[in-house]
Design a protein around this motif. Structure first.
Motif, PDB file in Angstrom:
ATOM      1  N   ALA A  20       0.967  -1.114  -0.033  1.00 37.42           N
ATOM      2  CA  ALA A  20       0.064  -0.036  -0.045  1.00 37.42           C
ATOM      3  C   ALA A  20       0.921   1.238   0.085  1.00 37.42           C
ATOM      4  O   ALA A  20       0.284   2.436   0.317  1.00 37.42           O
ATOM      5  CB  ALA A  20      -0.940  -0.022   1.265  1.00 37.42           C
ATOM      6  N   TRP A  28       4.150   7.842  -5.288  1.00 32.94           N
ATOM      7  CA  TRP A  28       3.611   7.223  -6.496  1.00 32.94           C
ATOM      8  C   TRP A  28       2.529   8.042  -7.357  1.00 32.94           C
ATOM      9  O   TRP A  28       1.741   7.501  -8.092  1.00 32.94           O
ATOM     10  CB  TRP A  28       2.961   5.801  -6.181  1.00 32.94           C
ATOM     11  CG  TRP A  28       4.137   4.792  -5.941  1.00 32.94           C
ATOM     12  CD1 TRP A  28       4.463   4.463  -4.631  1.00 32.94           C
ATOM     13  CD2 TRP A  28       4.778   3.754  -6.754  1.00 32.94           C
ATOM     14  NE1 TRP A  28       5.525   3.411  -4.859  1.00 32.94           N
ATOM     15  CE2 TRP A  28       5.652   3.212  -5.931  1.00 32.94           C
ATOM     16  CE3 TRP A  28       5.005   3.972  -7.936  1.00 32.94           C
ATOM     17  CZ2 TRP A  28       6.539   2.087  -6.529  1.00 32.94           C
ATOM     18  CZ3 TRP A  28       5.802   2.868  -8.775  1.00 32.94           C
ATOM     19  CH2 TRP A  28       6.519   2.003  -7.902  1.00 32.94           C
ATOM     20  N   HIS A 117      11.221  -0.644   9.784  1.00 33.10           N
ATOM     21  CA  HIS A 117      11.248  -0.179   8.312  1.00 33.10           C
ATOM     22  C   HIS A 117      12.717  -0.451   7.925  1.00 33.10           C
ATOM     23  O   HIS A 117      12.997  -0.925   6.653  1.00 33.10           O
ATOM     24  CB  HIS A 117      10.710   0.930   8.129  1.00 33.10           C
ATOM     25  CG  HIS A 117      10.202   1.430   6.682  1.00 33.10           C
ATOM     26  ND1 HIS A 117       8.943   2.120   6.438  1.00 33.10           N
ATOM     27  CD2 HIS A 117      10.506   0.677   5.511  1.00 33.10           C
ATOM     28  CE1 HIS A 117       8.865   1.878   4.953  1.00 33.10           C
ATOM     29  NE2 HIS A 117       9.770   1.072   4.568  1.00 33.10           N
ATOM     30  N   SER A 149      12.981  -4.950   8.402  1.00 34.29           N
ATOM     31  CA  SER A 149      13.084  -4.909   7.002  1.00 34.29           C
ATOM     32  C   SER A 149      14.387  -4.169   6.642  1.00 34.29           C
ATOM     33  O   SER A 149      14.692  -3.272   7.312  1.00 34.29           O
ATOM     34  CB  SER A 149      12.061  -3.926   6.469  1.00 34.29           C
ATOM     35  OG  SER A 149      11.916  -3.638   5.192  1.00 34.29           O
ATOM     36  N   GLN A 172      11.854  -8.223   5.619  1.00 31.56           N
ATOM     37  CA  GLN A 172      11.352  -7.519   4.226  1.00 31.56           C
ATOM     38  C   GLN A 172      12.404  -7.048   3.724  1.00 31.56           C
ATOM     39  O   GLN A 172      12.782  -5.901   4.177  1.00 31.56           O
ATOM     40  CB  GLN A 172       9.961  -6.551   4.541  1.00 31.56           C
ATOM     41  CG  GLN A 172       9.416  -5.966   3.297  1.00 31.56           C
ATOM     42  CD  GLN A 172       7.981  -5.280   3.485  1.00 31.56           C
ATOM     43  OE1 GLN A 172       8.040  -4.118   2.872  1.00 31.56           O
ATOM     44  NE2 GLN A 172       7.288  -5.432   4.587  1.00 31.56           N
ATOM     45  N   PRO A 202       8.562  -6.550  -5.903  1.00 36.03           N
ATOM     46  CA  PRO A 202       8.444  -7.859  -6.502  1.00 36.03           C
ATOM     47  C   PRO A 202       8.442  -7.929  -8.191  1.00 36.03           C
ATOM     48  O   PRO A 202       8.877  -8.752  -9.005  1.00 36.03           O
ATOM     49  CB  PRO A 202       7.253  -8.774  -6.053  1.00 36.03           C
ATOM     50  CG  PRO A 202       6.510  -7.403  -5.636  1.00 36.03           C
ATOM     51  CD  PRO A 202       7.262  -6.359  -4.980  1.00 36.03           C
ATOM     52  N   LEU A 203       7.915  -6.583  -8.380  1.00 33.59           N
ATOM     53  CA  LEU A 203       7.767  -6.341  -9.973  1.00 33.59           C
ATOM     54  C   LEU A 203       9.167  -5.409 -10.273  1.00 33.59           C
ATOM     55  O   LEU A 203       8.981  -4.766 -11.631  1.00 33.59           O
ATOM     56  CB  LEU A 203       6.552  -5.767 -10.374  1.00 33.59           C
ATOM     57  CG  LEU A 203       5.375  -6.822 -10.227  1.00 33.59           C
ATOM     58  CD1 LEU A 203       3.879  -5.889 -10.260  1.00 33.59           C
ATOM     59  CD2 LEU A 203       5.271  -7.947 -11.083  1.00 33.59           C
TER      60      LEU A 203
HETATM   61  N1  NAP Z   1      10.353  -2.272   3.336  1.00 33.15           N
HETATM   62  C1  NAP Z   1      10.678  -1.471   2.323  1.00 33.15           C
HETATM   63  O1  NAP Z   1      11.597  -0.724   2.617  1.00 33.15           O
HETATM   64  C2  NAP Z   1       9.937  -1.120   1.048  1.00 33.15           C
HETATM   65  C3  NAP Z   1      10.364  -0.507   0.213  1.00 33.15           C
HETATM   66  C4  NAP Z   1       9.673  -0.469  -1.192  1.00 33.15           C
HETATM   67  C5  NAP Z   1       8.172  -0.964  -1.116  1.00 33.15           C
HETATM   68  N2  NAP Z   1       7.971  -1.754  -0.044  1.00 33.15           N
HETATM   69  C6  NAP Z   1       6.542  -2.371  -0.002  1.00 33.15           C
HETATM   70  O2  NAP Z   1       6.506  -3.351  -1.238  1.00 33.15           O
HETATM   71  C7  NAP Z   1       5.317  -3.182  -2.085  1.00 33.15           C
HETATM   72  C8  NAP Z   1       5.609  -3.080  -3.497  1.00 33.15           C
HETATM   73  O3  NAP Z   1       7.081  -2.578  -3.904  1.00 33.15           O
HETATM   74  P1  NAP Z   1       6.934  -1.479  -4.877  1.00 33.15           P
HETATM   75  O4  NAP Z   1       5.731  -0.734  -4.612  1.00 33.15           O
HETATM   76  O5  NAP Z   1       8.230  -0.881  -4.651  1.00 33.15           O
HETATM   77  O6  NAP Z   1       7.059  -2.117  -6.250  1.00 33.15           O
HETATM   78  P2  NAP Z   1       6.345  -3.100  -7.231  1.00 33.15           P
HETATM   79  O7  NAP Z   1       5.468  -3.823  -6.630  1.00 33.15           O
HETATM   80  O8  NAP Z   1       7.267  -4.075  -7.816  1.00 33.15           O
HETATM   81  O9  NAP Z   1       5.783  -2.373  -8.347  1.00 33.15           O
HETATM   82  C9  NAP Z   1       4.678  -1.661  -8.203  1.00 33.15           C
HETATM   83  C10 NAP Z   1       4.144  -0.762  -9.498  1.00 33.15           C
HETATM   84  O10 NAP Z   1       4.321  -1.617 -10.640  1.00 33.15           O
HETATM   85  C11 NAP Z   1       3.364  -1.120 -11.284  1.00 33.15           C
HETATM   86  N3  NAP Z   1       2.352  -2.288 -11.640  1.00 33.15           N
HETATM   87  C12 NAP Z   1       2.006  -3.299 -10.560  1.00 33.15           C
HETATM   88  N4  NAP Z   1       1.206  -3.989 -11.035  1.00 33.15           N
HETATM   89  C13 NAP Z   1       1.213  -3.988 -12.349  1.00 33.15           C
HETATM   90  C14 NAP Z   1       0.524  -4.771 -13.357  1.00 33.15           C
HETATM   91  N5  NAP Z   1      -0.128  -5.904 -13.344  1.00 33.15           N
HETATM   92  N6  NAP Z   1       0.856  -4.478 -14.781  1.00 33.15           N
HETATM   93  C15 NAP Z   1       1.346  -3.425 -14.896  1.00 33.15           C
HETATM   94  N7  NAP Z   1       2.146  -2.563 -13.959  1.00 33.15           N
HETATM   95  C16 NAP Z   1       1.774  -2.863 -12.766  1.00 33.15           C
HETATM   96  C17 NAP Z   1       2.514  -0.122 -10.778  1.00 33.15           C
HETATM   97  O11 NAP Z   1       2.915   1.330 -11.405  1.00 33.15           O
HETATM   98  P3  NAP Z   1       2.847   1.891 -12.644  1.00 33.15           P
HETATM   99  O12 NAP Z   1       1.590   1.269 -12.973  1.00 33.15           O
HETATM  100  O13 NAP Z   1       2.931   3.382 -12.442  1.00 33.15           O
HETATM  101  O14 NAP Z   1       3.987   1.307 -13.510  1.00 33.15           O
HETATM  102  C18 NAP Z   1       2.705  -0.143  -9.294  1.00 33.15           C
HETATM  103  O15 NAP Z   1       2.901   1.148  -8.577  1.00 33.15           O
HETATM  104  C19 NAP Z   1       5.177  -1.499  -1.478  1.00 33.15           C
HETATM  105  O16 NAP Z   1       3.574  -1.180  -1.945  1.00 33.15           O
HETATM  106  C20 NAP Z   1       5.247  -1.484   0.047  1.00 33.15           C
HETATM  107  O17 NAP Z   1       4.166  -1.885   0.624  1.00 33.15           O
HETATM  108  C21 NAP Z   1       8.409  -1.875   1.113  1.00 33.15           C
END
Ligand code: NAP
Length: 317
Positions: A20, A28, A117, A149, A172, A202-203
Motif C-alpha cells: 500500500a 507514486w 522499516h 526490513s 522484508q 517484486p515487479l
Molecule cells: N520495506 C521497504 O523498505 C519497502 C520498500 C519499497 C516497497 N515496499 C513495499 O512493497 C510494496 C511493493 O513494492 P513497490 O511498490 O516498490 O514495487 P512493485 O510492487 O514492484 O511495483 C509496483 C508498481 O508496478 C506497477 N504495476 C503493478 N502491477 C502491475 C501490473 N499488473 N501491470 C503493470 N504494471 C503494474 C504500478 O506502477 P505503474 O502503473 O505506475 O507502472 C505499481 O505502482 C510497496 O507497496 C510497499 O508496501 C517496502
C-alpha cells in the motif's frame, strides 16, 4: 486464492499480498481515498487478505486510507495488516508513541505484523532497546508479531539475540528476478531459520511488466524519477530478461507481471507484496497464483535474472 501459513505464525494468508505504498499520495503520484478503496475492495474480491503499509508512506496517509477502507468494507476480521515503524523512531519512547499513532490511523486494537522499516542509521539506538520494546508491545497485545526490513544478516542475528519471549517472523527486503542481493547470504539463512522473506518491489517497480522499454522510457513524476534501475543503461541491461519473461508469459497465456510473481512464489519462504495503483493491476497480479512455470522456465529466469542482477550499477554519478 490459495492460502498458506505465513512462516511460523498462525496467519493463513493469501499466496500474495498487496503493498500500500501506492496510497501515500506523494511517492507514486496523486491518489484519492476512493481510488485507494477501489484497490482494496478488488483485492478482497480476488481473495487477498494480507496488506502491507508503513508509517512513513505519505506521513501516515497510506495507513489511514488502508485502515479506513478495510473498516468501511467490513473486512477487519478477515484480513491481516502489516505496517512498519519509521527507522528513525527506534528508541523506546518513540516506539511507544508511534505504535499508538499507527493503531489509531489503522483503526485496529492490535497490529498483526509490526516491522522495523530500516535499521537505526542516525540515532545510535542500541538494537536491544528497540527489540525489547517490540517484545513489550507483543506482551501488551498491541502487536501480534514482529518483523524487520532492510536489515543485513549480522544485524538480524543480533536483533534476534535480544529477544527472549518472541522471535522475528519476517524479513522484508527488495527481491525480484533481477534484484537478487538477498540470495548471497540472507535468503539461505531465512530458509534455514523458518523466517519468511517478504519481497518488496517484486515487479522491480514495473520493469518486469515489460511496459517500460529502453527506447520508450517515460519521464517519471514519481519515486522512480531517481531510481537507478530506470537509467537507460540498466534498463538496456535487464531488457533480455524482460523479453524472456514476455516469451514465457505468451506460452502460458499469462502476462509478464504474472510470470515475474509466479517465479517468486515457487519458494515457500518468499512472500511477494506487489503494489497496485488500479483494481485492474490487482486482478492481473492475483492471476500469478494457481499455476506454475516449468522447472526449465524457472531455472532459465533464475540464471538470466541473477546474471543481470550482478551487472546492474546503482551508482548514478
Ligand atoms: N520495506 C521497504 O523498505 C519497502 C520498500 C519499497 C516497497 N515496499 C513495499 O512493497 C510494496 C511493493 O513494492 P513497490 O511498490 O516498490 O514495487 P512493485 O510492487 O514492484 O511495483 C509496483 C508498481 O508496478 C506497477 N504495476 C503493478 N502491477 C502491475 C501490473 N499488473 N501491470 C503493470 N504494471 C503494474 C504500478 O506502477 P505503474 O502503473 O505506475 O507502472 C505499481 O505502482 C510497496 O507497496 C510497499 O508496501 C517496502
Amino acid at each position: 486464492m490459495e492460502r498458506i501459513r505465513l512462516g511460523r505464525t498462525d496467519m493463513r494468508v493469501s499466496r500474495i499480498g498487496l503493498g500500500a505504498w501506492q496510497f501515500s499520495g506523494d511517492a507514486w503520484g496523486a491518489i484519492t481515498y476512493e481510488q485507494a478503496k477501489a484497490v482494496v475492495s478488488k483485492a478482497l474480491e480476488v481473495g487477498i487478505n494480507f496488506f502491507d503499509t508503513a508509517a512513513v508512506y505519505g506521513r501516515g496517509r497510506s495507513e489511514e486510507f488502508l485502515g479506513r477502507a478495510i473498516r468501511e468494507l467490513g473486512a477487519r476480521d478477515h484480513v491481516y495488516i502489516a505496517t512498519k515503524i519509521h527507522g528513525d523512531w527506534l528508541r523506546r519512547i518513540d516506539i511507544l508513541t508511534s505504535v499508538e499513532n499507527q493503531r489509531r490511523r489503522l483503526g485496529v486494537d492490535a497490529i498483526d505484523l509490526y516491522q522495523i522499516h530500516w535499521p537505526a542509521c542516525w540515532h545510535n539506538t542500541p538494537i536491544c532497546e528497540t527489540m525489547k520494546t517490540l517484545e513489550e508491545l507483543v506482551d501488551r497485545g498491541l502487536v501480534r508479531y514482529i518483523g524487520v526490513s532492510n536489515f543485513p544478516l549480522a544485524l538480524l542475528e543480533r536483533a534476534r539475540s535480544c529477544l527472549s519471549r518472541v522471535d522475528i517472523v519476517t524479513s522484508q527486503n527488495r527481491y525480484n528476478i533481477i534484484e537478487r542481493e538477498a540470495d548471497k547470504e540472507l535468503l539461505p539463512y531465512l530458509r534455514r531459520e523458518g523466517i519468511v522473506l517478504i519481497a518488496w518491489s517484486p515487479l522491480a517497480k514495473g520493469v518486469l511488466t515489460g511496459k517500460y522499454t529502453p527506447s520508450n522510457l517515460p519521464t517519471f513524476e514519481d519515486v522512480r524519477r531517481n531510481d537507478p534501475l530506470f537509467t537507460p543503461q540498466n534498463l538496456k541491461l535487464v531488457w533480455p530478461v524482460v523479453e524472456e519473461i514476455t516469451r514465457i508469459a505468451k506460452a502460458h497465456g499469462k502476462t509478464p507481471a504474472q510470470v515475474a510473481l509466479n517465479w517468486l512464489i515457487r519458494d515457500p519462504w518468499i512472500y511477494p507484496i506487489p503494489g497496485a495503483k488500479t483494481p485492474e493491476q490487482v486482478v492481473e497480479n492475483a492471476g500469478a497464483v494457481g499455476w506454475s512455470l516449468s522447472d526449465d522456465e524457472w531455472r532459465t529466469l533464475d540464471r538470466l535474472g541473477w546474471e543481470a542482477s550482478q551487472k546492474i550499477i546503482y551508482v548514478t554519478w
